[in-house]
Design a protein around this motif. Structure first.
Motif, PDB file in Angstrom:
ATOM      1  N   CYS A  30       0.839  -1.197   0.000  1.00  0.00           N
ATOM      2  CA  CYS A  30       0.000   0.000   0.000  1.00  0.00           C
ATOM      3  C   CYS A  30       0.875   1.248   0.000  1.00  0.00           C
ATOM      4  CB  CYS A  30      -0.938  -0.007   1.206  1.00  0.00           C
ATOM      5  SG  CYS A  30      -0.092   0.210   2.783  1.00  0.00           S
ATOM      6  N   ASP A  31       0.229   2.395   0.098  1.00  0.00           N
ATOM      7  CA  ASP A  31       0.940   3.666   0.085  1.00  0.00           C
ATOM      8  C   ASP A  31       1.626   3.983   1.413  1.00  0.00           C
ATOM      9  OD1 ASP A  31      -1.446   3.984   1.402  1.00  0.00           O
ATOM     10  OD2 ASP A  31      -2.062   5.765   0.319  1.00  0.00           O
ATOM     11  N   ASP A  32       1.449   3.144   2.409  1.00  0.00           N
ATOM     12  CA  ASP A  32       2.107   3.305   3.709  1.00  0.00           C
ATOM     13  C   ASP A  32       2.477   1.897   4.193  1.00  0.00           C
ATOM     14  OD1 ASP A  32       3.084   4.498   5.964  1.00  0.00           O
ATOM     15  OD2 ASP A  32       1.141   5.112   6.758  1.00  0.00           O
ATOM     16  N   PRO A  33       3.437   1.246   3.529  1.00  0.00           N
ATOM     17  CA  PRO A  33       3.614  -0.196   3.663  1.00  0.00           C
ATOM     18  C   PRO A  33       4.282  -0.709   4.942  1.00  0.00           C
ATOM     19  CG  PRO A  33       5.276   0.660   2.201  1.00  0.00           C
ATOM     20  CD  PRO A  33       4.363   1.807   2.547  1.00  0.00           C
ATOM     21  N   VAL A  34       5.017   0.111   5.655  1.00  0.00           N
ATOM     22  CA  VAL A  34       5.671  -0.363   6.872  1.00  0.00           C
ATOM     23  C   VAL A  34       4.709  -0.150   8.039  1.00  0.00           C
ATOM     24  CG1 VAL A  34       7.658  -0.140   8.410  1.00  0.00           C
ATOM     25  CG2 VAL A  34       7.945   0.176   5.947  1.00  0.00           C
ATOM     26  N   VAL A  35       4.247  -1.250   8.623  1.00  0.00           N
ATOM     27  CA  VAL A  35       3.240  -1.178   9.673  1.00  0.00           C
ATOM     28  C   VAL A  35       3.845  -1.635  10.999  1.00  0.00           C
ATOM     29  CG1 VAL A  35       0.992  -2.026  10.431  1.00  0.00           C
ATOM     30  CG2 VAL A  35       1.413  -1.648   7.995  1.00  0.00           C
ATOM     31  N   LEU A  36       3.768  -0.777  11.997  1.00  0.00           N
ATOM     32  CA  LEU A  36       4.137  -1.117  13.365  1.00  0.00           C
ATOM     33  C   LEU A  36       2.842  -1.299  14.130  1.00  0.00           C
ATOM     34  CD1 LEU A  36       6.129  -1.372  15.767  1.00  0.00           C
ATOM     35  CD2 LEU A  36       5.995   1.119  15.985  1.00  0.00           C
ATOM     36  N   SER A  37       2.620  -2.498  14.665  1.00  0.00           N
ATOM     37  CA  SER A  37       1.354  -2.784  15.341  1.00  0.00           C
ATOM     38  C   SER A  37       1.578  -3.735  16.508  1.00  0.00           C
ATOM     39  CB  SER A  37       0.367  -3.415  14.344  1.00  0.00           C
ATOM     40  OG  SER A  37       0.893  -4.641  13.865  1.00  0.00           O
ATOM     41  N   TRP A  38       0.532  -3.919  17.290  1.00  0.00           N
ATOM     42  CA  TRP A  38       0.550  -4.931  18.341  1.00  0.00           C
ATOM     43  C   TRP A  38       0.418  -6.290  17.685  1.00  0.00           C
ATOM     44  CZ3 TRP A  38       2.154  -3.158  22.750  1.00  0.00           C
ATOM     45  CH2 TRP A  38       1.879  -1.848  23.113  1.00  0.00           C
ATOM     46  N   LEU A  57       4.892  -5.812  16.315  1.00  0.00           N
ATOM     47  CA  LEU A  57       5.245  -6.448  15.054  1.00  0.00           C
ATOM     48  C   LEU A  57       5.449  -5.373  13.995  1.00  0.00           C
ATOM     49  CD1 LEU A  57       5.200  -9.132  13.289  1.00  0.00           C
ATOM     50  CD2 LEU A  57       2.769  -8.667  12.992  1.00  0.00           C
ATOM     51  N   ILE A  58       6.526  -5.482  13.240  1.00  0.00           N
ATOM     52  CA  ILE A  58       6.695  -4.653  12.050  1.00  0.00           C
ATOM     53  C   ILE A  58       6.439  -5.553  10.850  1.00  0.00           C
ATOM     54  CG2 ILE A  58       8.318  -3.395  10.583  1.00  0.00           C
ATOM     55  CD1 ILE A  58       9.672  -2.356  13.084  1.00  0.00           C
ATOM     56  N   THR A  59       5.514  -5.128  10.002  1.00  0.00           N
ATOM     57  CA  THR A  59       5.162  -5.856   8.789  1.00  0.00           C
ATOM     58  C   THR A  59       5.516  -4.980   7.600  1.00  0.00           C
ATOM     59  OG1 THR A  59       3.271  -6.809   9.959  1.00  0.00           O
ATOM     60  CG2 THR A  59       3.274  -7.009   7.566  1.00  0.00           C
ATOM     61  N   PHE A  60       6.255  -5.560   6.663  1.00  0.00           N
ATOM     62  CA  PHE A  60       6.676  -4.789   5.492  1.00  0.00           C
ATOM     63  C   PHE A  60       6.651  -5.689   4.266  1.00  0.00           C
ATOM     64  CE2 PHE A  60      10.495  -2.453   3.384  1.00  0.00           C
ATOM     65  CZ  PHE A  60       9.639  -1.789   2.537  1.00  0.00           C
ATOM     66  N   TYR A  96      -3.935  -0.435   7.299  1.00  0.00           N
ATOM     67  CA  TYR A  96      -3.057   0.693   7.593  1.00  0.00           C
ATOM     68  C   TYR A  96      -2.722   1.536   6.360  1.00  0.00           C
ATOM     69  CZ  TYR A  96      -2.537  -0.939  12.332  1.00  0.00           C
ATOM     70  OH  TYR A  96      -2.796  -1.299  13.624  1.00  0.00           O
ATOM     71  N   SER A  97      -3.330   1.226   5.233  1.00  0.00           N
ATOM     72  CA  SER A  97      -3.086   2.045   4.041  1.00  0.00           C
ATOM     73  C   SER A  97      -3.696   3.427   4.238  1.00  0.00           C
ATOM     74  CB  SER A  97      -3.668   1.380   2.799  1.00  0.00           C
ATOM     75  OG  SER A  97      -5.078   1.345   2.880  1.00  0.00           O
ATOM     76  N   THR A  98      -3.119   4.408   3.590  1.00  0.00           N
ATOM     77  CA  THR A  98      -3.649   5.764   3.681  1.00  0.00           C
ATOM     78  C   THR A  98      -4.745   5.977   2.640  1.00  0.00           C
ATOM     79  OG1 THR A  98      -1.501   6.541   4.446  1.00  0.00           O
ATOM     80  CG2 THR A  98      -3.035   8.208   3.646  1.00  0.00           C
ATOM     81  N   LYS A  99      -4.423   5.687   1.374  1.00  0.00           N
ATOM     82  CA  LYS A  99      -5.409   5.880   0.301  1.00  0.00           C
ATOM     83  C   LYS A  99      -5.430   4.751  -0.714  1.00  0.00           C
ATOM     84  CE  LYS A  99      -5.431  10.897   0.356  1.00  0.00           C
ATOM     85  NZ  LYS A  99      -5.219  12.115  -0.414  1.00  0.00           N
ATOM     86  N   GLN A 100      -4.312   4.062  -0.901  1.00  0.00           N
ATOM     87  CA  GLN A 100      -4.232   3.118  -2.012  1.00  0.00           C
ATOM     88  C   GLN A 100      -3.653   1.779  -1.582  1.00  0.00           C
ATOM     89  OE1 GLN A 100      -1.884   5.294  -4.869  1.00  0.00           O
ATOM     90  NE2 GLN A 100      -3.676   6.349  -5.671  1.00  0.00           N
ATOM     91  N   ILE A 101      -4.138   0.744  -2.255  1.00  0.00           N
ATOM     92  CA  ILE A 101      -3.627  -0.616  -2.093  1.00  0.00           C
ATOM     93  C   ILE A 101      -3.080  -1.039  -3.454  1.00  0.00           C
ATOM     94  CG2 ILE A 101      -4.265  -3.023  -1.667  1.00  0.00           C
ATOM     95  CD1 ILE A 101      -6.522  -1.922   0.123  1.00  0.00           C
ATOM     96  N   TYR A 102      -1.929  -1.702  -3.446  1.00  0.00           N
ATOM     97  CA  TYR A 102      -1.306  -2.144  -4.692  1.00  0.00           C
ATOM     98  C   TYR A 102      -1.151  -3.660  -4.680  1.00  0.00           C
ATOM     99  CZ  TYR A 102       0.144   2.730  -4.296  1.00  0.00           C
ATOM    100  OH  TYR A 102       0.156   4.089  -4.119  1.00  0.00           O
ATOM    101  N   ALA A 103      -1.412  -4.276  -5.820  1.00  0.00           N
ATOM    102  CA  ALA A 103      -1.256  -5.722  -5.951  1.00  0.00           C
ATOM    103  C   ALA A 103      -0.851  -6.045  -7.381  1.00  0.00           C
ATOM    104  CB  ALA A 103      -2.550  -6.443  -5.607  1.00  0.00           C
TER     105      ALA A 103
END
Length: 142
Positions: A30-38, A57-60, A96-103
């Motif tokens: 997505c447009d904000d691909p590095v996610v820091l979450s529980w 967890l960091i997901t990238f 956690y995307s801001t506006k766009q998802i890419y695939a």
């Protein structure tokens, strides 16, 4: 500058794992691909997790065929995700995307409130329905 050094130090303390999807499944980004979450994905209110906290967890997503995970707990250097885990990872990234998802293609799965395994093809329709339902619910509470 001290803040950057602290973040880099904490990122370096994590254990990292490369994750591949089950054959025939793909990861999205997505447009904000590095996610820091529980790790447990539970909502803990307004404040998100801190970079140096355990149980985070960091997901990238690096590509449609490779995801990078980072935790403070032990991880193997390489893992394979089954179809359910791939859909969960995609849902996590999409949330956690801001506006766009890419695939790479529309042949990906996510979990939606109205459908457990929603394909990329169905996502626009399901998103419109979810938005319409939330708008209707908001209007009825006025």
């Amino acid at each position: 500058m001290q803040v950057i050094e602290t973040v880099v130090t904490e990122i370096g303390r994590r254990n990292w794992c490369f994750v591949s999807p089950l054959e025939g499944h793909i990861f999205i980004t997505c447009d904000d691909p590095v996610v820091l979450s529980w790790k447990d994905q539970k909502d803990r209110g307004f404040y998100g997790p801190g970079n140096g906290l355990i149980d985070t967890l960091i997901t990238f997503p690096l590509s449609s065929d490779l995801l990078l995970l980072g935790t403070f707990e032990d991880l193997p250097p390489v893992m394979n995700y089954d179809a359910l885990q791939v859909a969960e990872a995609n849902t996590h990234v999409a949330r956690y995307s801001t506006k766009q998802i890419y695939a790479r293609s529309s042949d990906f799965n996510v979990h939606m409130p109205t459908k457990f395994f929603a394909s990329g093809n169905e996502l626009p329709t399901l998103m419109r329905l979810a938005k319409k339902a939330s708008t209707t619910e908001f209007a009825s509470k006025k």
